[in-house]
Design an enzyme around this catalytic site. Structure first.
Site, PDB file in Angstrom:
ATOM      1  NE  ARG A 171      -3.526  -2.153   2.692  1.00 55.84           N
ATOM      2  CZ  ARG A 171      -3.217  -3.426   2.880  1.00 55.84           C
ATOM      3  NH1 ARG A 171      -1.969  -3.782   3.059  1.00 55.84           N
ATOM      4  NH2 ARG A 171      -4.152  -4.342   2.887  1.00 55.84           N
TER       5      ARG A 171
ATOM      6  NE  ARG B 224     -24.813 -10.623  -9.733  1.00 50.82           N
ATOM      7  CZ  ARG B 224     -26.089 -10.346  -9.919  1.00 50.82           C
ATOM      8  NH1 ARG B 224     -27.006 -10.943  -9.174  1.00 50.82           N
ATOM      9  NH2 ARG B 224     -26.461  -9.487 -10.826  1.00 50.82           N
TER      10      ARG B 224
ATOM     11  CD  GLU C  91     -31.866 -15.701 -15.194  1.00 50.98           C
ATOM     12  OE1 GLU C  91     -31.382 -16.264 -16.177  1.00 50.98           O
ATOM     13  OE2 GLU C  91     -32.084 -16.245 -14.116  1.00 50.98           O
TER      14      GLU C  91
ATOM     15  CG  ASP D 157     -29.112  -9.264  -3.517  1.00 48.87           C
ATOM     16  OD1 ASP D 157     -28.960 -10.034  -2.543  1.00 48.87           O
ATOM     17  OD2 ASP D 157     -30.173  -9.186  -4.159  1.00 48.87           O
TER      18      ASP D 157
ATOM     19  NE  ARG E  43     -33.448 -10.650  -0.409  1.00 54.26           N
ATOM     20  CZ  ARG E  43     -32.488 -10.536  -1.327  1.00 54.26           C
ATOM     21  NH1 ARG E  43     -31.938 -11.618  -1.830  1.00 54.26           N
ATOM     22  NH2 ARG E  43     -32.086  -9.371  -1.735  1.00 54.26           N
TER      23      ARG E  43
END
Lengths: 719, 730
Positions: free
Chosen positions: B438, B533, B550, B638, B685
């Site tokens: 870094r 993904r 999709e 997500d 969820r």
């Protein structure tokens, strides 16, 4: 002058009795004496003038005129440097004192020529050209003092830049002879080439007690972090050669090795790399057919082909700087000057000025044993970064390597920063090239804070005499739940504000501030009465904003406390025909300003507007009685680099039947003046800081098919 | 003649008088001014006193870097390889450095992996040390296989090496030597908070650490081995293991001054090492804005050493409340105690009270990477009396930035044991990986070094956080989708489409794909898991990534608008489907809702734009446990992405325009059996939310009440004037 006046008062009585001859004689004598006295007096009053006039002659003196000092064999030798020395143990900070300028005072010892008992000088070169430059630069700087008693740091004039030219023991004795030596306390020695064969120690071998060492070529084992200063090895080549400017970017060669004294093992490895990767590598060595001397320094050869050095360095993206017998290499300076990214292979080497310079931004450090992997390692560096490193390397050289002056003053500044740490130069000041300093922003409110809702906001209403409309605004705003306080800035000096009883009764404190002058900037003064972070600036005729709209605006401001969050959106445009900026108040798809006729912002910007507005913008605004809102937009955008946020669709503010461009704004001359403002401010800021965006903020459920009573902000006007 | 004589005498006396007056009288001050210079001059053996240094003219020799080193001289000497090996033997113990005491070869094959010794039964271990070990075991560096390890951590509690302390572990020396993998301490790191004991408090650990590195609190610059040891902060037993409290700063008040200017409250030791510092504090105490309180009460026999000030100091001490002082002071004094570091340091940091160090020779925590000048002030113990005036001279603007920086540093590196441990490991990793480490800016500006992984890129421009600092923005977008019909209407401004084929069915034949203006790349997922993904595909050439499901229906105008918004907020998720979380106080857990609400805290990645870097962060930074959970359920990826981004930015995502994409409510509408049709989907969820919150140790999600619309959205103006008119046709 009492006696002379006494004499002259008696004079007239005596003189007539004398003969003319005598009289002339005495008058002449008297005036000669008088003139002599005046002259003497003059010199006494301006002692410096004597010195300077004397110095004109002194300038002619050469080094050989410096007094000769003979060192007795038995003269004391300082102890070897103590590795545990740190500023708080080996440095006398009391000598530096508290100082409003936060600047240390540096004294330079006058030059003496030290010789041993037999008369042999302690150094074969004596004062070198570079050390002379260094000391002269320091003496011309603000650090310098000629008053030894006020000095905080002492620099001997004994040149120890190159250990090879020194007689170590005698040099140490000479140091100890210095009148203020005192165990080396607060003394600074500059050394660029430490050690000698066969071991090549990485720090100056001259015993030096507690003296600080500014050394080129420290290893991590000899460097006393936070005490010593690591300096570059100056390359005298840079004084002679001026390289043409070269933009960062891809170069003809990928890797270039131009050093001449490379160990044969390393050279073999470089040659192996060259075989593997072909043309991308250029491997140069000294030219065998040229005679030794200055000319050979400027040439490099490869298979009979001759290249100009250091010009050839500009033809490569990366340049190898391998350790030699010493860790510090003058080649590093040449490489940086050419804007070539140095690839440093010198294990344990403390890079020059590493205390303040971020070398990761300008160089690649590879362990010596990874030499064979150099190509792969360098290939993995992204292009964008290589270009930035090239730029950074060049800038490091310009700022810190280019001359003995740069090296000397940087060293002093580093020590200065340790003694006055609270006034130290920041990382950005040390490391950002001027281009970046200009383009980058460091927002003063950089922490991602969403302030709590509870403290609410303070509404600041600027008014002159429209009392009726003012009262309507006050009544409207007072319905906003998060309003904490209302501040009316009464800008009319000829008329007193209405009596207290006449004001609308509202649930929050209402304060009236009377101003001394009718100035627009009064609305942006950081009044002590504003106790909240959030300020709502609102004009006294903005009556159309609903309390839902205002409350929602406050909620949006909480999410963007470093921006202007307001209702009337405006745009600036580039007028291609006129070649200048234009102000736009039509309903457009874009926004770059929100007017402070109704806008939330952080109180900090009040402070900035009042005390830190660049140039004469503030006066200009007050003189023209216009554009204070544009000025505020410029100020905020310039310091944060962010666009303002327009909230809700609201475009009409003063009355339902008005067009969006109500009142004043319709006026053509007004528009011209506003455009003028933009051009004026852009020239003062030296850039156009405003940012254009295509979005506005609405409540999440705005216009959604959803029961109105369940929406937090149902009453959002459509225009 | 008489007159002449008289005249002459008068004249000469007059002249003499004037001469005396001028030379004598006027020269006195000049002389006295230069008096002491003169004294020095004599010892300078005749050189020119107090005179400016002046450049010498005439030819001078150059100092000699012209002459190349005589290479034969050097070549004839030892080969560099031998020299390096010789160093290994010489520079040990106090002179250890990475080059000489660390075996880099262990880290080559498996990267930077950390092994923790198994805990022996019956070995007593403090809670703090357990926290340290479990933080390492929970980190992505952990390996259970010592053969893969690059760094080793003892399971013997070395935190407290004060022999008088109840936590002291006896016989450590022998136990350590008996470890099979000890290897003289090579590649080991030893954590320590307290060392030495009364009366001298040396920094000796009472065991032979050999080649091991120290991660030690209160370390002094003399004993600190630069780039080898790590200085860590002193933290208390109560310091949370994970998550950690946020800083106390809620407002940036203007002017930035608080009720007190400088405060301190603590005990003083009266005698012995380090006692002078606190004993002399009363000199600058003024009980108004500089409040420095000490008490003599500590231990059993304090009265024996009692000095004359004790009673007065003790009384004054009890009058003030420490917390009240801490929160209401601009600066906090952090004087040394017996040891150099003290708890005051972290307390002040958290309270946004700018620390003023009064501890000469203390190597500040993580000094290797943190620029403490931006968050703290250095006082000098020797110059105690200057401290009030120094502190008062600090400009308001500087106070504002110092204060915010304390909060950033606290939250980035100090607020939990886990952060402290991870920072230590990351520092060592940076040393091991050298050229992908870094930069200073990454460590010292938001969001901090733990979130900026240099393995992704070493160029600041490749991260979403530094655009403002670098002053430029990239103008390209990129689409990552699983969509068919969408592909046909692509714009030229987009760079590329990557279709992730995560289905067991074979790919459609090439001719069935629609013709497009931009290249389409099809990647067939190897593992066919949902996390794929978010893999950092090398084929992604741009900074912005548009992620689509999709079944998403999104027009190009909508994508264009989202992209322009994203350019203003490159570090956030900008998209359409918004969701919210809430605290369910009945069930005492976090709840997830997809109902229409007045606020939101997540924007789902079914239709969102975000920076490519988050792909990398998702794949590398998050622990395998969470990713496996997501993959097994084929759900929540997500939500996890939102957790991650919010914990980096500490800000909410951004929802754009009205479109909502409420898939939970669209169940059954799609012909294909979508995963949204699964009834367990929603319950899963909820579970995810709580699992994630417990791993993050806190709830990183932040609510927002606004969405961003085009400027003329649904305004009553001609549709032709609107740039994004398609968005209104819902």
């Amino acid at each position: 002058m009492y006696p002379s006046s006494k004499y002259s008062s008696r004079g007239p009585a005596l003189i007539p009795r004398m003969k003319i001859k005598h009289r002339i004689y005495y008058i002449t004598l008297f005036s000669v004496v008088l003139l002599g006295l005046i002259a003497t007096g003059m010199f006494q009053f301006w002692p410096h003038s004597i010195e300077s006039s004397a110095d004109w002659t002194m300038d002619k003196r050469s080094v050989h005129d410096a007094p000769l000092v003979r060192l007795p064999v038995s003269s004391p030798i300082p102890e070897r440097g103590d590795l545990s020395c740190r500023m708080h143990t080996c440095f006398d900070v009391y000598r530096c004192g508290y100082n409003p300028k936060n600047r240390i005072k540096v004294y330079i010892y006058p030059l003496q020529r030290f010789v041993d008992e037999v008369g042999v000088p302690i150094s074969s070169t004596g004062l070198s050209r570079e050390y002379n430059d260094l000391l002269s630069a320091i003496s011309d700087s603000d650090f310098y003092t000629d008053d030894v008693s006020r000095a905080c740091l002492f620099i001997p004039s004994i040149d120890v830049l190159n250990q090879n030219s020194l007689r170590v023991r005698e040099t140490a004795q000479a140091l100890a002879m210095l009148p203020r030596w005192d165990k080396g306390m607060n003394h600074l020695l500059f050394n660029m080439l430490p050690g000698g064969p066969p071991d090549y120690n990485t720090a100056l071998d001259v015993p030096r007690d507690r003296a600080l060492l500014a050394g080129g070529g420290f290893s991590t084992w000899t460097y006393r972090q936070g005490y010593d200063v690591s300096i570059p090895v100056y390359s005298p080549l840079s004084a002679d050669v001026e390289l043409p400017e070269r933009q960062p970017g891809p170069r003809r060669y990928f890797i270039l090795s131009s050093q001449t004294a490379i160990h044969r093992e390393y050279r073999a490895e470089l040659e192996r790399l060259k075989e593997e990767n072909g043309e991308a590598l250029l491997l140069l060595d000294k030219c065998s057919n040229l005679s030794q001397g200055a000319a050979s320094v400027r040439k490099r050869c490869c298979k009979g082909q001759v290249y100009d050095y250091p010009q050839i360095l500009q033809e490569s993206s990366f340049c190898v700087v391998l350790r030699g017998a010493r860790l510090g290499q003058a080649a590093l300076s040449d490489v940086l000057q050419a804007g070539c990214v140095p690839v440093i292979l010198a294990d344990s080497y403390i890079l020059p000025f590493s205390e303040v310079l971020d070398w990761k931004r300008a160089s690649v450090v590879i362990p010596e044993e990874k030499l064979s992997e150099m190509y792969t390692i360098l290939k993995s560096i992204p292009h964008r970064q290589v270009e930035e490193m090239q730029r950074q390397a060049q800038w490091f050289w310009e700022a810190y390597f280019s001359s003995m002056k740069a090296i000397g003053l940087t060293t002093l500044q580093i020590i200065n920063d340790r003694i006055y740490p609270y006034a130290a130069r920041s990382y950005e000041q040390w490391n950002n090239p001027p281009v970046v300093k200009w383009a980058s922003v460091n927002s003063p409110l950089f922490l991602p804070l969403i302030p709590p809702r509870a403290p609410g906001f303070t509404a600041v209403v600027l008014t002159y005499d429209r009392v009726e409309s003012l009262f309507r605004v006050i009544t409207e705003i007072s319905k906003v739940p998060s309003l904490a306080k209302l501040l009316v800035v009464w800008n009319n000096q000829n008329k007193s504000p209405p009596e207290e009883t006449l004001w609308p009764k509202i649930g929050v404190p209402l304060k009236v501030v009377r101003t001394k002058e009718n100035k627009l900037s009064n609305r942006f003064f950081p009044y002590d009465e504003i106790e909240t972070e959030a300020v709502l600036a609102i004009d006294d005729d903005i009556i159309m904003l609903t309390s839902d709209e205002l409350q929602f605006g406050y909620e949006v401001w909480r999410e963007f406390p470093d921006r202007l969050v307001g209702y009337p959106g405006r745009l600036h445009l580039w007028d291609h025909e006129m070649g200048k900026w234009k102000y736009e108040s039509e309903w457009t798809n874009e926004v770059s300003m929100v007017l402070t006729g109704a806008a939330f912002y952080h109180k900090y910007f009040n402070y900035l507007y009042t005390y830190k507005m660049p140039g004469d913008i503030k006066n200009w605004v007050d003189a023209h009685m216009n554009c204070e809102d544009i000025a505020m937009n410029f100020l905020v955008a310039n310091i944060t680099g962010k666009a303002p946020i327009k909230v809700t669709p609201r475009k009409k503010f003063k009355c339902p039947e008005c067009t969006a461009l109500d009142g004043l704004s319709l006026d053509q001359t007004h528009m011209v003046e506003r455009s003028e403002c933009i051009n004026k401010f852009a020239s003062v800021f030296g850039t156009m800081p405003l940012k254009v965006v295509e979005h506005r903020a609405d409540p999440v459920l705005y216009k959604d098919d959803f029961p109105e009573k369940l929406k937090s902000f149902p009453n959002i006007g459509s225009l | 003649m008489q007159a002449k004589k008289r005249y002459l005498i008068l004249l000469s006396t007059g002249t003499c008088l004037i001469l005396l007056f001028c030379l004598g009288g006027l020269q006195v001050p000049v002389l006295s001014q230069r008096g002491h210079n003169r004294r020095d001059d004599r010892s300078l053996s005749g050189s020119h006193p107090g005179q400016r240094w002046r450049r010498f003219l005439g030819p001078l020799q150059t100092f000699g870097s012209w002459q190349p080193e005589r290479s034969d001289d050097y070549n004839g000497h030892m080969s560099p390889r031998q020299k390096r090996e010789a160093n290994l033997g010489v520079y040990t113990d106090k002179r250890c450095r990475m080059d000489s005491c660390f075996d880099f070869s262990l880290c080559v094959k498996n990267g930077f992996k950390v092994y923790v010794y198994p805990v022996q039964k019956g070995e007593k271990m403090s809670e703090s040390y357990q926290n340290i070990l479990s933080s390492i075991e929970g980190s992505r560096f952990y390996t259970a296989n010592p053969a893969q390890a690059c760094l080793f951590v003892l399971s013997l509690d070395t935190l407290d090496r004060d022999q008088l302390s109840p936590q002291y572990v006896h016989n450590l020396r022998a136990k350590v030597q008996g470890l099979p993998l000890w290897n003289e301490g090579r590649n080991h790191i030893i954590f320590n908070l307290y060392s030495g004991t009364w009366p001298d408090y040396t920094e000796d650990l009472g065991l032979d650490i050999g080649y091991a590195m120290l991660a030690k609190a209160s370390i002094s610059t003399e004993n600190f081995r630069p780039n080898f040891d790590v200085s860590i902060p002193l933290f208390s037993k109560e310091h949370p293991r994970t998550g950690g409290d946020r800083g106390y700063l809620k407002h940036n008040t203007i002017p930035p001054f608080r009720k007190y200017m400088l405060v301190f409250k603590g005990k003083r030791y009266l005698t012995g090492i380090g006692s002078d510092t606190r004993n002399s504090l009363y000199h600058v105490h003024n009980s108004e804005d500089v409040v420095l309180l000490t008490t003599c009460k500590h231990g059993k026999d304090w009265q024996k050493h009692k000095d004359i000030r004790c009673d007065r100091d003790n009384a004054e001490y009890d009058r003030y409340d420490y917390r009240e002082m801490l929160y209401n002071s601009t600066f906090c004094l952090v004087p040394r105690g017996r040891r150099l570091g003290s708890f005051r340091f972290l307390e002040a940091l958290q309270a946004a009270c700018v620390p003023v160090m009064l501890s000469n020779g203390w190597e500040l925590p993580f000094s290797e990477i943190i620029d403490w000048n931006t968050a703290a002030l250095w006082g000098d113990e020797r110059l105690l009396l200057q401290i009030p005036s120094t502190v008062r001279s600090i400009h308001q603007d500087k106070i504002l930035s110092l204060r915010q920086q304390t909060q950033f540093l606290w939250e980035a590196y100090f607020n939990s044991v886990e952060k402290i441990v991870l920072t230590t490991l990351e520092i060592i990793q940076d040393r091991v990986l050298r050229y992908s480490s870094r930069s200073y800016l990454m460590w010292n500006s938001l969001p901090g070094g733990l979130f900026t992984l240099p393995q992704y890129s070493t160029s600041l421009r490749d991260f979403p956080f530094y655009y403002a600092k670098l002053g430029q923005l990239i103008r390209l977008t990129y689409v990552n989708g699983d969509l068919f019909s969408f592909v046909t209407q692509l714009r030229n401004s987009w760079c590329m489409v990557i279709v992730l084929w995560n289905c067991d069915k074979p790919l459609p034949a090439k001719q069935r794909w629609p013709a497009t203006a931009v290249p389409v790349i099809v990647i067939e997922g190897e593992s066919k898991v949902i996390s794929s993904r978010f893999l950092p595909y090398d084929t992604i050439p741009t900074d912005a990534v548009l992620s689509l499901d999709e079944d998403t229906v999104l027009s190009t105008t909508e994508v264009d608008f989202a992209f322009t918004v994203w350019q203003s907020f490159p570090d956030r998720i900008v998209g359409y489907p918004a969701r919210s979380h809430f605290w369910d106080s009945n069930k005492e857990r976090w709840g997830y809702t997809s109902k229409w609400t007045n606020d939101y805290s997540m924007v789902l990645t079914g239709a969102a734009i975000y920076h490519k870097y988050y792909h990398y962060l998702y794949t590398t930074y998050l622990p395998t446990s969470l990713k496996t959970m997501v993959d097994q359920m084929s759900n929540c990826e997500d939500i996890l992405m939102n957790f991650l981004v919010s914990s980096v930015t500490k800000l909410p995502p951004i929802k754009v325009t009205q479109k909502k994409q409420y898939k939970e409510t669209m169940m059954g509408q799609t012909s294909r059996a979508s995963r949204w049709a699964d009834p367990d989907h929603f319950a899963q969820r909820q579970t995810c939310m709580n699992k994630f919150a417990s791993w993050f140790g806190t709830m990183p999600l932040v609510h927002s009440q606004m969405r961003l619309d085009p400027v003329l959205f649904k305004d009553q103006v001609s549709i032709l004037r609107k740039k994004y008119r398609d968005i209104e046709r819902l």
